[in-house]
Enzyme design. Structure first.
Site, short mmCIF file in Angstrom:
data_model
loop_
_atom_site.label_atom_id
_atom_site.label_comp_id
_atom_site.label_asym_id
_atom_site.label_seq_id
_atom_site.Cartn_x
_atom_site.Cartn_y
_atom_site.Cartn_z
N HIS A 89 -3.16 40.29 2.25
CA HIS A 89 -3.79 39.32 1.36
C HIS A 89 -5.12 38.81 1.89
O HIS A 89 -5.58 37.73 1.51
CB HIS A 89 -2.83 38.17 1.04
CG HIS A 89 -1.94 38.53 -0.12
ND1 HIS A 89 -1.32 39.75 -0.20
CD2 HIS A 89 -1.61 37.87 -1.24
CE1 HIS A 89 -0.62 39.80 -1.34
NE2 HIS A 89 -0.79 38.67 -1.99
N ASP A 150 -0.37 27.26 0.03
CA ASP A 150 -0.08 27.03 -1.40
C ASP A 150 0.74 28.17 -1.98
O ASP A 150 1.40 28.01 -3.00
CB ASP A 150 -1.38 26.94 -2.20
CG ASP A 150 -2.17 25.70 -1.86
OD1 ASP A 150 -1.64 24.84 -1.14
OD2 ASP A 150 -3.32 25.60 -2.32
N GLU A 263 -3.82 17.12 -2.24
CA GLU A 263 -4.83 18.14 -2.50
C GLU A 263 -5.72 17.65 -3.64
O GLU A 263 -5.65 16.48 -4.04
CB GLU A 263 -4.19 19.50 -2.87
CG GLU A 263 -3.65 20.26 -1.67
CD GLU A 263 -3.56 21.78 -1.89
OE1 GLU A 263 -4.08 22.27 -2.91
OE2 GLU A 263 -2.98 22.47 -1.02
P1 FAD Z 1 -3.21 40.20 6.28
O1 FAD Z 1 -4.27 40.13 5.27
O2 FAD Z 1 -2.33 41.37 6.25
O3 FAD Z 1 -3.86 40.02 7.74
C1 FAD Z 1 -4.82 39.02 8.00
C2 FAD Z 1 -5.33 39.08 9.44
O4 FAD Z 1 -4.27 38.74 10.32
C3 FAD Z 1 -5.80 40.48 9.85
O5 FAD Z 1 -6.84 40.38 10.78
C4 FAD Z 1 -4.57 41.06 10.51
O6 FAD Z 1 -4.91 42.06 11.43
C5 FAD Z 1 -3.97 39.84 11.17
N1 FAD Z 1 -2.50 39.94 11.24
C6 FAD Z 1 -1.62 40.19 10.24
N2 FAD Z 1 -0.37 40.14 10.72
C7 FAD Z 1 -0.48 39.85 12.04
C8 FAD Z 1 0.46 39.67 13.08
N3 FAD Z 1 1.77 39.78 12.89
N4 FAD Z 1 -0.01 39.39 14.32
C9 FAD Z 1 -1.33 39.26 14.56
N5 FAD Z 1 -2.26 39.44 13.62
C10 FAD Z 1 -1.84 39.72 12.37
N6 FAD Z 1 -4.29 30.51 3.32
C11 FAD Z 1 -4.02 29.24 3.62
O7 FAD Z 1 -4.18 28.83 4.76
N7 FAD Z 1 -3.55 28.39 2.66
C12 FAD Z 1 -3.29 28.78 1.40
O8 FAD Z 1 -2.87 27.98 0.58
C13 FAD Z 1 -3.55 30.13 1.06
N8 FAD Z 1 -3.29 30.59 -0.18
C14 FAD Z 1 -3.52 31.89 -0.47
C15 FAD Z 1 -3.21 32.34 -1.75
C16 FAD Z 1 -3.43 33.66 -2.08
C17 FAD Z 1 -3.08 34.15 -3.47
C18 FAD Z 1 -4.00 34.54 -1.12
C19 FAD Z 1 -4.31 35.96 -1.48
C20 FAD Z 1 -4.32 34.09 0.15
C21 FAD Z 1 -4.08 32.76 0.50
N9 FAD Z 1 -4.37 32.27 1.76
C22 FAD Z 1 -4.08 30.97 2.07
C23 FAD Z 1 -5.02 33.10 2.78
C24 FAD Z 1 -4.01 33.75 3.69
O9 FAD Z 1 -3.43 32.82 4.56
C25 FAD Z 1 -4.67 34.81 4.56
O10 FAD Z 1 -5.34 35.75 3.76
C26 FAD Z 1 -3.64 35.52 5.40
O11 FAD Z 1 -4.30 36.33 6.34
C27 FAD Z 1 -2.77 36.37 4.53
O12 FAD Z 1 -1.65 36.80 5.22
P2 FAD Z 1 -1.27 38.33 5.15
O13 FAD Z 1 0.10 38.39 5.68
O14 FAD Z 1 -1.49 38.93 3.85
O15 FAD Z 1 -2.34 38.88 6.25
#
Ligand code: FAD
Length: 520
Positions: A89, A150, A263
């Site tokens: 994400h 969120d 918020e």
């Molecule tokens: P990925 O996109 O898969 O990875 C993100 C980063 O973290 C990359 O650099 C990856 O290499 C690293 N990573 C992933 N897993 C690990 C691991 N296990 N160990 C070490 N590094 C790792 N953020 C907020 O803070 N608050 C919110 O309310 C919020 N709402 C969101 C709503 C939506 C619809 C979306 C799309 C995003 C939102 N986000 C929010 C952002 C979100 O927290 C970040 O995009 C987060 O990185 C997404 O997690 P993911 O598991 O998809 O990570």
């Protein structure tokens, strides 16, 4: 059989290309795959603005599998990168890599359920676990984590690599302030347990560390008794200074006499009131912005969003408590909207909107999001220049705005925030549509993001990007400011070959900056 042979052949080719020391059978056992479906899905993210194909994808079933792969990368003669991804994400390809393997942490082959330790009030979870599943497991024990995002379809490792923020952060701090302990596979392939007491350098570096120092395979997260229900309230303001004064007042409250979540969002066009974050306003109760005085205010309204959690046993007193708190605020008196729902439904609210957007084909579109931490002293300038200036009267998605207390953030973590006691998150969560309307195009919105950053720069508004994205190391140095030296030192210590999370574009893998680059 034929598929397995093809897979083995592809893996043999990979072994030769990157100089791996592992046997094909061992790689297959670890969960390495070059299946086009896995490779395709690891090459895109929620932002849908970058596409980078990895050489292979690892679907591990344990921390040891992850460690073995990273060790092989660290020791390989040519070198290759390893990027963990949770739910993919990110917006700008942060979890992608074109020079190595993506480790698909979510949906692991043998993921155990989160282990809830009710007596000690914490839960141990796999790094790729989604927060929605953490919540469900904890609720079985009447417990829940304290600090949220969120949206819950994000992985624990993904949000802890950033910070993890929502309306509870003013009180509990971000998610990274609510972690007791981590298991981490470093860039040398070592599996280490860390906490404030044990390997503290690694612990602090990894929290908010953008995946630069290790892959989180387990997190121990602090819990509290889960509330049963939530009173969810929205009130409107046409005056920005009244709005921010009330938000800042609300985040200064302690003890029971406070809201549990604070918020807010900006409404610059009437369409937004019925957008995906605002399904709250029911069609039976339509809100006419023009009737609320926004016309005297450049067409901009501000919505404060607050909640009070409660247990059914305290249901009689909740109304009085809320009444007492609302009395101290200066919103437009006719603009109070209230709803009441189970705690889990409140936390999972954005998923409902996701399903709606998916059904209209509007979820899988480019998302040129921009998230900024803005210092409190400059938030009025930001309002004048951006909400009432650059944005015009169309926004293409929600714009969140809420303040947080810096003293709830541990300065030892890798995250950078503005240098003031209170700062705001301003999140432009926009979707680009290819529908012929110029103001909704990717190009238009990307350019608007550039104008916002330029305005801040020229006006001396010292913002820090949240979920940061930069292309050059000098921009990263500027982002980290006084934390850069430590950040770089920790990188040298825990990932000396710069093989982890190269999609963040902070450090160049050493094998790419040396003569071995030719073999790619
Ligand atoms: P990925 O996109 O898969 O990875 C993100 C980063 O973290 C990359 O650099 C990856 O290499 C690293 N990573 C992933 N897993 C690990 C691991 N296990 N160990 C070490 N590094 C790792 N953020 C907020 O803070 N608050 C919110 O309310 C919020 N709402 C969101 C709503 C939506 C619809 C979306 C799309 C995003 C939102 N986000 C929010 C952002 C979100 O927290 C970040 O995009 C987060 O990185 C997404 O997690 P993911 O598991 O998809 O990570």
């Amino acid at each position: 059989m034929a598929t397995k042979l093809l897979l083995t052949f592809a893996i043999c080719r990979l072994i030769v290309t990157v100089g791996l020391t592992l046997e094909p059978t061992e790689l297959l056992r670890l969960g390495l795959t070059v299946d086009p479906v896995d490779v395709e899905s690891a090459s895109v993210d929620f932002g849908l603005m970058t596409k980078v194909e990895p050489l292979a994808v690892l679907r591990p079933s344990s921390a040891e599998d992850v460690a073995q792969l990273v060790k092989a990368a660290y020791e390989s003669s040519h070198g290759f990168t390893v990027s963990a991804t949770g739910h993919g994400h990110s917006i700008n390809g942060q979890a992608q890599t074109g020079t190595g393997v993506v480790v698909q942490m979510s949906g692991v082959r043998s993921s155990g359920k989160p282990s809830v330790w009710g007596g000690d009030m914490y839960v141990d979870v796999w790094g790729g676990e989604l927060w929605i599943d953490v919540l469900k497991s904890c609720l079985e024990y009447g417990l829940a984590p304290k600090s949220w995002t969120d949206y819950l379809y994000l992985s624990v490792g993904g949000t802890l690599s950033n910070a993890g923020i929502s309306g509870q952060a003013f009180h509990h701090g971000p998610q990274i302030s609510n972690v007791h302990e981590l298991d981490v596979v470093t860039g040398k392939g070592e599996l280490m347990t860390c906490s404030k007491e044990q390997n503290p350098e690694l612990f602090h570096a990894v929290l908010g560390g953008l995946g630069q120092f290790g892959i989180i395979t387990r997190a121990r997260i602090s819990l509290e008794p889960a509330p049963q229900r939530v009173r969810w309230i929205r009130v409107l303001y046409s005056n920005f200074s009244a709005f921010t004064k009330d938000q800042e007042y609300l985040i200064s409250l302690h003890g029971n006499q406070k809201f549990d979540y604070v918020e807010g969002f900006v409404i610059v066009d009437e369409g937004l009131i019925n957008n995906w974050r605002s399904s709250f306003f029911s069609p039976r109760n339509p809100v006419k912005i023009s009737s609320l005085g926004s016309n005297n205010n450049g067409g901009v309204l501000y919505c404060l969003e607050i909640t009070k959690n409660y247990h059914e046993s305290t249901a009689e007193t909740i109304d009085q408590e809320i009444e007492a708190l609302l009395k101290k605020l200066n919103f437009i008196p006719t603009s109070v909207f209230t709803t009441d729902l189970p705690y889990v439904d409140f936390l999972d609210r954005v998923h409902k909107a996701e399903l709606k957007l998916r059904s209209k084909g509007m979820w899988e579109v480019p998302h040129p999001w921009l998230n900024l931490f803005v210092p409190k002293s400059k938030i009025a300038d930001f309002d004048r220049g951006v909400f009432k200036g650059i944005l015009g009267n169309k926004t293409s998605g929600p714009i969140l705005i809420y303040p947080m207390n810096k003293n709830k953030w541990d300065d030892k973590s890798s995250v950078v925030t503005p240098d003031e006691d209170v700062f705001y998150l301003v999140a432009f969560l926009r979707s680009a549509l290819d529908n012929g309307e110029e103001t909704q195009s990717l190009e238009y919105l990307t350019n608007q993001n550039r104008l916002i950053l330029k305005f801040c720069d020229e006006d001396g508004i010292k913002v820090k990007q949240y979920l940061p994205h930069y292309k050059t190391q000098s921009e990263w140095k500027e982002h980290y400011g006084s934390k850069w030296d430590r950040f770089q030192r920790m990188k040298m210590k825990f990932d000396p070959r710069h093989i982890l999370a190269s999609g963040q574009n902070i450090f160049t893998p050493t094998f790419l900056s040396s003569s071995k680059m030719a073999s790619w």
